[in-house]
Scaffold this motif. Sequence first.
Motif, PDB file in Angstrom:
ATOM      1  N   LEU A  26       0.514  -1.067  -0.053  1.00 10.24           N
ATOM      2  CA  LEU A  26       0.218  -0.053   0.158  1.00 10.24           C
ATOM      3  C   LEU A  26       0.342   1.312  -0.071  1.00 10.24           C
ATOM      4  CD1 LEU A  26      -2.712  -1.353   2.465  1.00 10.24           C
ATOM      5  CD2 LEU A  26      -3.071  -0.172   0.136  1.00 10.24           C
ATOM      6  N   THR A 145     -11.675  -4.712   0.259  1.00  9.93           N
ATOM      7  CA  THR A 145     -11.407  -4.391   1.181  1.00  9.93           C
ATOM      8  C   THR A 145     -10.441  -3.874   1.786  1.00  9.93           C
ATOM      9  OG1 THR A 145     -10.727  -6.702   0.128  1.00  9.93           O
ATOM     10  CG2 THR A 145      -8.691  -6.390   1.625  1.00  9.93           C
ATOM     11  N   LEU A 146      -9.976  -2.334   0.763  1.00  9.30           N
ATOM     12  CA  LEU A 146      -9.638  -1.344   1.721  1.00  9.30           C
ATOM     13  C   LEU A 146     -10.234  -0.560   2.918  1.00  9.30           C
ATOM     14  CD1 LEU A 146      -8.010   0.246  -1.673  1.00  9.30           C
ATOM     15  CD2 LEU A 146      -7.056  -1.316   0.456  1.00  9.30           C
ATOM     16  N   LYS A 147     -12.160  -0.310   2.580  1.00 11.72           N
ATOM     17  CA  LYS A 147     -12.831  -0.085   2.765  1.00 11.72           C
ATOM     18  C   LYS A 147     -12.876  -0.877   4.299  1.00 11.72           C
ATOM     19  CE  LYS A 147     -15.998   2.058  -0.610  1.00 11.72           C
ATOM     20  NZ  LYS A 147     -17.364   1.586  -1.337  1.00 11.72           N
TER      21      LYS A 147
END
Length: 156
Positions: A26, A145-147
């Motif tokens: 990331l 997934t990021l949320k």
Amino acid sequence: MAGIDPQHFIPEGKDFHYDEFPFYWLVRLHALYTLELERVLKRLKTGIPQRRVLIVLRQHGIVSVSTLAMHVVIKPSTLTRILQRMREAGLIEMRTNAEDARVTDVVITPDGEALAVQIEQATHRIFVRGYQGLTAEELEQLMETLKHMFANLSEH
């Protein structure tokens, strides 16, 4: 990878490998994304914070400074200085909220709208390159997934 224990991704012990750490990727992705955006935006004599402000204003219309700070991920004090420069450049207007005089609202101007369109056109290829080879389903799963991870870290 489906059978890997999530503990495998926690940076502890001899079995940890940084190149298998999601936050490593990331951070690398964000750094590369930032470099690419800065390179393109420099040609338009603008930057990432201004781009973020214009995107939010285009999508939401009139936005308070505090709400804008949350969406653009910039401290309110830093954002205020950015907004003052953008107002001086004629990209935005700032006004006192009609219902609460303690609140300052921000709205995009026609010049700001024109710059936002230029930014959109100039940065389009970055996103096309970034999403290359990914299906709509993969992008949707990535977003979820990021949320989810964001929500995990936002919990107190």
